[in-house]
Design an enzyme around this catalytic site. Structure first.
Site, PDB file in Angstrom:
ATOM      1  N   LYS A  18       0.858  -1.095  -0.129  1.00 24.36           N
ATOM      2  CA  LYS A  18      -0.046   0.072   0.019  1.00 24.36           C
ATOM      3  C   LYS A  18       0.893   1.376  -0.065  1.00 24.36           C
ATOM      4  O   LYS A  18       2.006   1.265   0.535  1.00 24.36           O
ATOM      5  CB  LYS A  18      -0.926   0.097   1.170  1.00 24.36           C
ATOM      6  N   HIS A  42       2.257   7.010   1.915  1.00 22.88           N
ATOM      7  CA  HIS A  42       1.932   8.182   1.629  1.00 22.88           C
ATOM      8  C   HIS A  42       2.190   9.319   2.611  1.00 22.88           C
ATOM      9  O   HIS A  42       2.760   9.204   3.813  1.00 22.88           O
ATOM     10  CB  HIS A  42       0.553   8.350   1.127  1.00 22.88           C
ATOM     11  N   HIS A  46       1.573   8.814   6.391  1.00 27.69           N
ATOM     12  CA  HIS A  46       2.508   8.095   7.083  1.00 27.69           C
ATOM     13  C   HIS A  46       4.005   8.986   7.568  1.00 27.69           C
ATOM     14  O   HIS A  46       4.538   8.619   8.445  1.00 27.69           O
ATOM     15  CB  HIS A  46       3.137   6.817   6.183  1.00 27.69           C
TER      16      HIS A  46
END
Ligand code: ARG
Length: 568
Positions: free
Chosen positions: A126, A129, A132
């Protein structure tokens, strides 16, 4: 002993019933310099003496008389105000800073204690982005702060590398995996794996049986099916490679990557133990722990098909960590949306009878959004962290080119400043606050920004080079009694408190605010008080002050995870 403690000591010698701690908590910092540097309000004693606080304050001030460390002690209304002796103060603080060097802000509170800081913990396959960015940068800073205070610190990246989404990916790959897909994944792992994941989710709408197939494959993965395991390992490896590029840019390192999958073989024991302790209930074939009587929703521990859940893996992880590291504290830097999860998890550990549950701390933080709207993985509104960092470096390169073309290692500096700007901005506010990411603010070199602090640090480096003498603490401290020097020294005195505060509250922003304040005071001093002057006594004293600021700015930035370029 610092000056505040000295005030408390003097006060308790007169008010003998007052404990040192009570005296310390009474002391205030007056709002303006003409009221002194410390003040003790006397309201508290009015009842005991049956006199007005103002009379008491004046009597106490008289009793104190004159003290070496203080220029004067006098009452003003209900307060006893203490004015520190500036020369004495300068000598005391600067000698200490000079002697302790980069340990000046540290104490030994952490000695002999193991502390785990878990942070970043992205999900494999995943996007990593901008959301995070917070756990990674806040966590890294907390890790560094604890380390600086003498704790034996362990950084853990609890990778999200297990769970039903891997069933989906395996199933998707088995349906649509071609040599071209393999090549694309190798080149651009996260983006391509995400594509598979999104497509799979979309096709579930028209092929509901895909849902079961995904569950089947996750179950197979848990059962050790070789094909499933091989694919999963590959997804994990290529994803990690991509994450590591970001960690390298941010200079973040982990002692352990034991993520969710690491606990897959430790789950049966957890379930048995929960069962033995009478905590598991059946609920339509699934196993749950009832938590409603504690004001929480029940937690599912095992699904009806036997597969485990996120919370189960977190219980196993906590038990493993206690056994392996015998932690004093086990800190989880994870966003506020997971508050309920961590409350359930902690309650379960408590119900299992482990008193160390109270040493597990969920350090949460608010959400980042973009100026033009919220992030959404599903809608494709994803901003990759790596792109943010790259763009920050590009913008900084442009600014450097406009301003200073003869800087040597331009590329290196652009990287340090661009990334430093992102880190600083991230740690500027109280972590719980939601915030909007702004390029404009992040890359401004003025005001309360990372580049401003780095620039001030580079200025101190340049002054020390130009000063051209070996700095030592044998100087004439009366040179440093003017207002600007005094204000810088007062700031320097507060470094330890800023670090300790950041430690107590898990709030790196105490340090961010502190270093920007120090930089501002230093720049005021720099504009008012010429440093590299002919008069050698003046030069020596001001360079000693510059040296202390240099050391503290550097350490402060390091504790935030920023780099400290010496020329900008
Ligand atoms: N992988 C999770 C996510 O990205 C965060 C994991 C947090 N740590 C934990 N021990 N649960 O949402």
């Amino acid at each position: 002993m610092d000056f505040k403690e000295k005030v408390a000591e003097i006060f308790t010698s007169i008010e003998t019933e007052l404990s040192m701690d009570d005296a310390l908590s009474l002391i205030e910092i007056p709002p303006s310099q003409d009221m002194g540097d410390y003040a003790v309000p006397c309201f508290k004693f009015a009842k005991k003496y049956r006199k007005s606080p103002a009379v008491i304050a004046s009597e106490i001030a008289d009793k104190i008389g004159s003290i070496e460390e203080f220029e004067k002690v006098e009452s003003a209304g209900p307060y006893v105000n203490f004015f520190v002796d500036k020369k004495h103060f300068a000598e005391k603080i600067l000698k200490q800073a000079y002697a302790e060097k980069e340990n000046y802000g540290s104490t030994n509170v952490g000695e002999g204690k193991n502390v785990i800081v878990e942070f970043s913990s992205p999900n494999i396959a995943k996007p990593f982005h901008i959301g995070h960015i917070r756990t990674t940068i806040i966590g890294n800073s907390i890790y560094k702060i604890y380390k600086y205070l003498g704790y034996n610190t362990i950084s853990i990246n609890h990778l999200g590398d297990y769970g039903t989404q891997f069933g989906m990916l395996i199933s998707a790959y088995k349906k649509w995996g071609s040599p071209e897909v393999v090549e694309a994944i190798e080149k651009n792992p996260i983006k391509e794996l995400l594509k598979l994941y999104v497509r799979y989710n979309k096709e579930i709408e028209t092929h509901p049986e895909y849902q079961d197939e995904a569950r089947y494959w996750f179950k197979e993965l848990e059962n050790g099916n070789e094909e499933a395991h091989k694919l999963w390992t590959w997804f994990r490896e290529v994803s990690l490679k991509e994450f590591n590029r970001v960690y390298d840019m941010l200079n973040v390192k982990f002692d352990s990557y034991a993520g969710e999958s690491f606990y897959s073989d430790k789950m049966p024991a957890v379930i048995d133990e929960l069962d033995d302790k009478g905590l598991l209930k059946d609920s339509e074939g699934a196993k749950i722990v009832e938590l409603q009587q504690y004001g929480l929703t029940d937690a599912v521990i095992q699904k009806s098909d036997g597969s485990t859940l996120y919370v189960t893996r977190d219980i196993a992880a906590a038990m493993y960590r206690k056994k392996t590291y015998d932690f004093y504290k086990n800190i989880y830097v994870v966003g506020a949306p997971q508050k309920l999860h961590f409350e359930q998890w902690k309650k379960i550990i408590e119900l299992m009878g482990y008193d160390w549950a109270e040493n597990c701390v969920h350090v949460m933080f608010g959400t980042v959004s973009l100026e033009d709207g919220v992030l959404s993985t599903r809608k494709g509104r994803v901003v990759f962290l790596e792109d943010v960092l790259k763009k920050a470096i590009e913008r900084t390169t442009e600014i450097i080119n406009e301003r200073n073309t003869d800087l040597e290692n331009k590329e290196e500096v652009a990287k340090q400043v661009g990334i430093g700007a992102v880190i600083f901005q991230e740690l500027f506010n109280n972590r719980i606050k939601d915030y909007t990411f702004s390029w404009e603010k992040t890359l401004s070199f003025e005001g309360e920004t990372g580049p401003y602090v780095q620039y001030t640090y580079a200025r101190t480096c340049s002054l020390l080079r130009k000063g051209d003498i070996e700095v030592d603490d044998d100087v004439d401290y009366s040179v440093l009694t003017d207002k600007e020097s005094f204000n810088v020294i007062k700031k320097l005195e507060g470094f330890k408190a800023a670090v300790l505060g950041a430690h107590d509250k898990y709030e790196p922003f105490f340090i961010t605010r502190y270093i920007v304040g120090l930089a501002q005071e230093f720049n005021r001093f720099y504009h008012e008080c010429p440093i590299v002057v002919e008069d050698i006594e003046v030069r020596k004293a001001r360079l000693l002050l510059t040296k202390a600021v240099n050391t503290v700015l550097k350490k402060g930035m390091e504790l935030l995870g920023m780099e400290t370029p010496e020329r900008m």
